[in-house]
Each structure stands twice: as structure tokens, then as C-alpha cells.
Design an enzyme around this catalytic site. Structure first.
Site, PDB file in Angstrom:
ATOM      1  N   GLY A  15       0.826  -1.207   0.000  1.00  0.00           N
ATOM      2  CA  GLY A  15       0.000   0.000   0.000  1.00  0.00           C
ATOM      3  C   GLY A  15       0.852   1.245   0.000  1.00  0.00           C
ATOM      4  N   GLY A  18      -0.447   4.854  -0.457  1.00  0.00           N
ATOM      5  CA  GLY A  18      -1.553   5.312   0.374  1.00  0.00           C
ATOM      6  C   GLY A  18      -1.128   6.295   1.445  1.00  0.00           C
ATOM      7  CD  GLN A  19      -4.924  10.233   3.213  1.00  0.00           C
ATOM      8  OE1 GLN A  19      -4.675  11.305   3.762  1.00  0.00           O
ATOM      9  NE2 GLN A  19      -6.147   9.728   3.197  1.00  0.00           N
ATOM     10  CD  GLN A 116      -0.867  -8.123   0.619  1.00  0.00           C
ATOM     11  OE1 GLN A 116      -0.763  -8.039   1.837  1.00  0.00           O
ATOM     12  NE2 GLN A 116      -1.130  -7.073  -0.144  1.00  0.00           N
ATOM     13  N   GLY A 134      -4.272  -3.161   7.222  1.00  0.00           N
ATOM     14  CA  GLY A 134      -5.478  -3.017   6.410  1.00  0.00           C
ATOM     15  C   GLY A 134      -6.678  -3.691   7.049  1.00  0.00           C
ATOM     16  CG  HIS A 191      -8.953  -2.193  14.552  1.00  0.00           C
ATOM     17  ND1 HIS A 191      -8.765  -1.104  15.369  1.00  0.00           N
ATOM     18  CD2 HIS A 191      -9.074  -1.699  13.291  1.00  0.00           C
ATOM     19  CE1 HIS A 191      -8.764  -0.003  14.640  1.00  0.00           C
ATOM     20  NE2 HIS A 191      -8.957  -0.342  13.373  1.00  0.00           N
TER      21      HIS A 191
END
Length: 330
Positions: A15, A18-19, A116, A134, A191
Site C-alpha cells: 500500500g 496510500g496515506q 499476500q 489493512g 479492531h
């Protein structure tokens, strides 16, 4: 001054455009995870079609002139990214879109993390440590772990540190004390909005937080749901999900394992096999952990649950179990 490196680790970050990764990569390169004496062989991965953006991320890391970066490459190949790595930070995931049910998100990410996990199984070092960010993070971590039987199951972690940090801050603010006066902050379970911030274990200035706060109603009905729903509140206020705070939490979560402090408790989602609390095996479940001199961690044993916390933990366990059942059918 020339920095003397004592070791070099190979690290993959997914990722990468991404931010969260954008904030995390610079903390990683600065030494916030492995320390100022550890060189980093860094591989940054993202999906095909994002090569141009990846090249821009690389430019900024190059321009930062980080002495710890011994090598750096960007790639759209998981095999290239995971080859011989010591650690992986799996940040990339399919985002939850408007009107999307959690079950839809599970299906989309099931495919991503299954792949992955399979590539980690064939490419990473057997003792590689895997940190999953993620969402839905517990179940994504379980999927990756289940597809990587060659790797040590104990080395898979799902990130709960952001939830821990949120609780830490709320307790400190309520008690009007500095952050370092708060300890033993525990997050159990998933989470999600069903996570369990266990205020009954927390200490403030060495005393039970329940006694210091003196307001059980606030702990149960204000603080707990505020932490459970903080991610949604950030999205509503900012228009985007937590990024900088998530990146900092990831760096802290990994640092607690690679550069532990004596006696530090940290909450992390780990494989539930052989846990001391009767949680069924073969789940990724949030527990309070601490590092041992051997370099392994242990789940902190012997903590008691009152009826309120026990009921909340059961709700979170039911959710994780249902998510696992759902993805097992895919």
C-alpha cells in the site's frame, strides 16, 4: 558524523502509495522502528498501474537523504517485495466504500490477503514478523497467517495500537495528568466497533484508573464507545480515515517488539493458540502482551475480567469468529 550500523533488516511495505504508508515510510527511514543503528533494505509495493506514484514516493525518500536507507526499491511484484524479508508491514487493503457491508469488505480483502500470505510463505524468511494494518485487520491477518504455514504463526500481528493510544489519551485527559502517568492500557478482541478497551486494568500514576477517574459511568458509557467509534468520527470530521495517527501507531507497535521497554505492556492482535484466557485457538485476537528477554513475547497472564468486561469480550469474540467463518466459505 558517520553513523555506525550494527545490522541491516529487509523490510517490505504494501500500500506504498496510500496515506498511512506515506507517513509511516519516513518514520521507518528515520529509525523510529528499528533504531538509529539499524540499516534498512526497503521495498515498497503497490498495485500495477501505480508505478508513477510509487516513483514519486521513492523520489521523496531519496530527497530525504536518510542515512539508514541502505537500499530502496519500488515494485508492483509481491514476489520482489517479499523476497528474503525480515519484516512486512501490510498496509494496503481494499477500502470500505459508501453503502458497503462489512461482509463485502471481507470478501474483497480475503482475496488480497490470501495472495499476500501465499507469497510470504514462499518468499519471506521463516522468522519474518508480519504486521497487518489493512481492515478488517484481525481477519485479514488471520487470512495471511493461514496461507503462510511455513512462517511462525506467533509472528503475525494485527494492529490495535491506535486504539490503545486513543484510550491512553482519553484517560490522561480525564485525569488531567501527563500521558506518561498512564500505563497498562489494554485492548481485547477485534479492531472494530466491538473492540474492548479494558479500563479495569489501566493504571494512572500507579493507581487503578477506575479509582482515579471515580466515574464508572463515564468509563463505560462515554470513553468506551468513543474509542470504539473513533475511526468513524475521524472520517466524519476529516472526510478521510486516520492516517498520520495510524502510521505513528504502527511505528510504535513494531518498536515495542523490536526495541522493547522493560515491562511495557502493549496491545496487539496475535494468534490465540495456547492463550491463558480460554479464547478459542486459531483466531487473531487482541491481547495485552509484553516482551521476554528471549526476544519472544508473552500474553500477559492472570488478568481478571469483571462481568461488564467479560460480556464485552464475548461480543467481540463472537464477531471475530463469525468473520472467520464467513471468509472460510469464500
Amino acid at each position: 558524523m558517520v553513523m555506525k550500523l550494527t545490522r541491516t533488516v529487509s523490510v517490505a511495505v504494501t500500500g506504498g502509495t496510500g496515506q498511512i504508508a506515506y507517513s509511516f515510510l519516513f518514520a521507518l527511514a528515520h529509525g523510529d522502528v528499528f533504531g538509529s543503528d539499524c540499516g534498512i533494505d526497503l521495498r515498497i509495493y503497490d498495485l500495477p498501474g501505480l508505478e508513477r506514484v510509487l516513483s514519486g514516493v521513492r523520489m521523496e525518500l531519496d530527497d530525504g537523504a536518510y542515512p539508514l536507507l541502505q537500499s530502496l526499491r519500488v515494485t508492483t511484484s509481491l514476489e520482489d517485495a517479499f523476497d528474503g524479508i525480515d519484516a512486512a508491514f501490510l498496509i494496503g487493503a481494499a477500502p470500505r466504500g459508501p453503502g458497503m457491508e462489512r461482509s463485502d469488505l471481507l470478501k474483497r480483502n480475503g482475496e488480497i490477503f490470501s495472495l499476500q500470505g501465499s507469497v510470504l510463505n514462499t518468499s519471506a524468511k521463516r522468522d519474518a514478523k508480519i504486521f497487518v494494518v489493512g481492515n478488517p485487520v484481525n481477519t485479514n491477518c488471520w487470512i495471511a497467517m493461514s496461507q503462510a504455514p511455513r512462517l511462525n504463526r506467533r509472528n503475525f500481528h494485527s494492529m490495535l495500537r491506535l486504539d490503545q493510544n486513543r484510550m491512553h489519551t482519553m484517560l490522561a485527559h480525564r485525569a488531567e495528568v501527563p500521558l506518561d502517568e498512564v500505563s497498562h492500557v489494554v485492548i481485547w478482541g477485534n479492531h472494530s466497533a466491538k473492540q474492548v478497551p479494558d479500563f479495569t486494568q489501566a493504571l494512572i500514576s500507579g493507581k487503578p484508573a477506575v479509582e482515579v477517574i471515580g466515574d464508572r459511568d463515564w468509563l463505560e458509557n462515554i470513553m468506551l464507545p468513543s474509542i470504539q467509534n473513533r475511526g468513524s468520527a475521524v472520517i466524519e470530521a476529516r472526510g478521510k480515515s486516520s492516517a498520520a495517527s495510524a502510521a505513528r501507531a504502527l511505528a510504535e507497535a513494531a518498536r515495542s517488539i523490536f526495541l522493547p521497554k522493560d515491562g511495557e505492556w502493549f496491545s496487539t492482535g496475535v494468534c490465540s493458540d495456547y492463550n491463558p484466557y480460554g479464547i478459542p485457538e486459531d483466531l487473531i485476537f487482541g491481547f495485552p502482551c509484553r516482551m521476554l528477554p528471549s526476544g519472544d513475547y508473552e500474553i500477559v497472564p492472570g488478568l481478571l475480567w469483571d462481568t461488564f468486561i467479560k460480556n464485552k469480550i464475548q461480543i467481540s469474540l463472537d464477531e471475530i469468529s463469525q468473520e472467520k467463518a464467513n471468509v472460510s466459505l469464500l
